[in-house]
Design an enzyme around this catalytic site. Structure first.
Site, short mmCIF file in Angstrom:
data_model
loop_
_atom_site.label_atom_id
_atom_site.label_comp_id
_atom_site.label_asym_id
_atom_site.label_seq_id
_atom_site.Cartn_x
_atom_site.Cartn_y
_atom_site.Cartn_z
N ASN A 11 5.05 -3.97 -2.26
CA ASN A 11 4.91 -3.44 -0.95
C ASN A 11 4.26 -4.81 0.00
O ASN A 11 3.06 -4.70 0.18
CB ASN A 11 4.44 -2.25 -0.94
CG ASN A 11 4.22 -1.75 0.81
OD1 ASN A 11 4.86 -2.00 1.71
ND2 ASN A 11 3.46 -0.56 0.68
N TRP A 12 5.15 -5.17 0.82
CA TRP A 12 4.56 -6.60 1.67
C TRP A 12 3.80 -5.81 2.81
O TRP A 12 3.18 -6.48 3.37
CB TRP A 12 5.54 -7.29 2.14
CG TRP A 12 6.22 -8.10 1.10
CD1 TRP A 12 5.98 -8.28 -0.29
CD2 TRP A 12 7.08 -9.33 1.18
NE1 TRP A 12 6.56 -9.15 -0.91
CE2 TRP A 12 7.49 -9.76 -0.24
CE3 TRP A 12 7.90 -9.54 2.25
CZ2 TRP A 12 8.53 -10.85 -0.29
CZ3 TRP A 12 8.81 -10.67 2.15
CH2 TRP A 12 8.95 -11.39 0.86
N LYS A 13 4.03 -4.38 3.07
CA LYS A 13 3.32 -3.96 4.33
C LYS A 13 3.58 -4.85 5.62
O LYS A 13 4.78 -5.39 5.50
CB LYS A 13 1.91 -3.59 4.13
CG LYS A 13 1.72 -2.86 2.85
CD LYS A 13 0.25 -2.49 2.75
CE LYS A 13 0.05 -1.55 1.44
NZ LYS A 13 -1.25 -0.86 1.25
N HIS A 100 4.69 6.80 2.72
CA HIS A 100 3.43 6.16 2.31
C HIS A 100 2.21 6.66 2.99
O HIS A 100 2.37 7.00 4.22
CB HIS A 100 3.72 4.68 2.61
CG HIS A 100 2.58 3.74 2.07
ND1 HIS A 100 1.53 3.58 2.75
CD2 HIS A 100 2.47 2.99 0.94
CE1 HIS A 100 0.72 2.83 2.07
NE2 HIS A 100 1.52 2.44 0.93
N GLU A 102 -0.02 5.23 4.63
CA GLU A 102 -0.44 4.61 6.03
C GLU A 102 0.43 5.18 7.05
O GLU A 102 0.18 5.48 8.08
CB GLU A 102 -0.23 3.10 5.79
CG GLU A 102 -1.42 2.60 4.88
CD GLU A 102 -1.00 1.25 4.15
OE1 GLU A 102 -0.33 0.50 4.28
OE2 GLU A 102 -1.73 0.89 3.24
N GLU A 172 -0.30 7.52 -5.42
CA GLU A 172 -1.18 6.32 -4.83
C GLU A 172 -2.43 6.89 -4.48
O GLU A 172 -2.35 7.52 -2.92
CB GLU A 172 -0.63 5.56 -3.71
CG GLU A 172 0.63 4.64 -4.21
CD GLU A 172 1.08 3.41 -3.00
OE1 GLU A 172 0.82 2.48 -3.51
OE2 GLU A 172 1.24 3.82 -1.97
N GLY A 178 -5.93 -0.85 -1.28
CA GLY A 178 -6.36 -1.89 -0.51
C GLY A 178 -7.94 -1.91 -0.47
O GLY A 178 -8.36 -2.64 0.11
N SER A 217 -4.55 -0.92 -5.65
CA SER A 217 -5.21 -1.91 -6.11
C SER A 217 -4.71 -2.50 -7.55
O SER A 217 -5.58 -2.69 -8.52
CB SER A 217 -6.63 -1.77 -5.97
OG SER A 217 -7.20 -1.39 -4.66
N GLY A 238 0.56 -3.36 -3.43
CA GLY A 238 0.39 -3.96 -2.17
C GLY A 238 -0.28 -5.34 -2.19
O GLY A 238 0.64 -6.29 -2.36
N GLY A 239 -1.54 -5.40 -1.75
CA GLY A 239 -1.85 -6.97 -1.88
C GLY A 239 -1.50 -7.77 -2.82
O GLY A 239 -1.20 -9.08 -2.45
P1 PGA Z 1 -2.68 -2.27 -2.46
O1 PGA Z 1 -1.61 -1.26 -1.78
O2 PGA Z 1 -2.13 -2.50 -3.87
O3 PGA Z 1 -3.07 -3.21 -1.66
O4 PGA Z 1 -3.90 -1.14 -2.74
C1 PGA Z 1 -0.77 -0.36 -2.47
C2 PGA Z 1 -0.06 0.22 -1.53
O5 PGA Z 1 -0.36 0.67 -0.60
O6 PGA Z 1 1.29 0.71 -1.85
#
Ligand code: PGA
Length: 268
Positions: A11-13, A100, A102, A172, A178, A217, A238-239
């Protein structure tokens, strides 16, 4: 029952640009082309919408999927800023995240809206990835399982077996996104088992076939232990998905799971 094929999605966000995306995709194609053509796992990236075309051109025929991070529940019309499922189809998106945390937090998305988006995606033949998860306060007050299972049931109620088996759920925990804090493999497995049980309440036949991903994470270093758990069918990353080396390690961990399920052919 056929084994659930491991699924590892980045997930590049809201990250990337034309040059960085190209470097990331070409790096991964170099490191993982063989693994991807083996077909034992599924993997892909949820890219920011402006880069769907770039991803489609770059990834077509490579085995990698490309997808979006959100979509509209409406077909078309006066919905400024929204992206329809038909537009995703136009770019041959293979999947789309919905709900998600966010987006639940910043855009106040409700379970009802998330359910409507999910149905729109199913109708368009784009795999929905339903994201669910509890806050730290909810976990500390012992409500995590209830909150997460309620989110799952609210978004998925009314779907038929053949629809349910097409989607994936991503657990998640919000406190792990994150933050560098990952749920322990045992805690994640316990939640995944609870989610599968809740799915069983909806549809006993579908529950065993549905993939439940862990997110929060995920890194190369912790992915093998997470993906070794019986109910963890892959990850939403994500990251670490922005780093070729990290993502390559995660894809390899997914492949190790595939091998343990008998999905990897001897010569691959
Ligand atoms: P993260 O994000 O791996 O940076 O914790 C995961 C996500 O929000 O999909």
């Amino acid at each position: 029952m056929t084994a659930r094929k491991p699924l590892a999605l980045g997930n590049w966000k809201m990250n990337g640009d034309m040059v960085a995306n190209e470097q990331l995709m070409s790096g991964l194609l170099e490191s993982s082309a063989l693994l991807m053509t083996g077909g034992a796992i599924q993997a892909g990236f949820a890219v920011p919408a402006p880069y769907l075309f770039q991803a489609a051109v770059r990834l077509k025929g490579t085995g990698f999927l490309w997808g979006a991070q959100d979509c509209s529940d409406q077909a078309n019309g006066a919905y400024t800023g929204e992206i329809s499922t038909a537009m995703l189809q136009d770019f041959e998106a293979g999947f789309c995240l919905v709900g998600h945390s966010e987006r639940r937090a910043r855009h106040h998305e409700t379970d009802q809206q998330i359910g409507a988006k999910l149905k729109a995606l199913l109708a368009a033949g784009v795999m929905p990835v339903l994201c669910v998860g509890e806050s730290l306060e909810q976990r500390e007050s012992g409500l995590a399982v209830q909150v997460v299972c309620d989110q799952v049931l609210a978004a998925l109620k009314g779907l038929k077996t053949e629809e349910l088996v097409q989607l994936a759920v991503a657990y998640e925990p919000i406190w792990a996104i994150g933050t560098g804090k990952t749920a322990s493999a045992a805690d994640a497995q316990a939640m995944h088992a609870a989610i599968r049980q809740a799915l069983g309440q909806l549809d006993a036949k579908a529950a065993g076939q549905m993939r439940i991903l862990y997110g929060g994470s995920v890194k190369a270093a912790n992915s093998a232990e997470l993906f070794a758990q019986p109910d963890i069918d892959g990850g939403l990353v994500g990251g670490a998905s922005l780093d070729v080396k990290e993502m390559t390690g995660i894809l390899q961990a997914a492949n190790t799971r595939a091998a343990s399920l008998g999905l990897v052919q001897q010569n691959s």
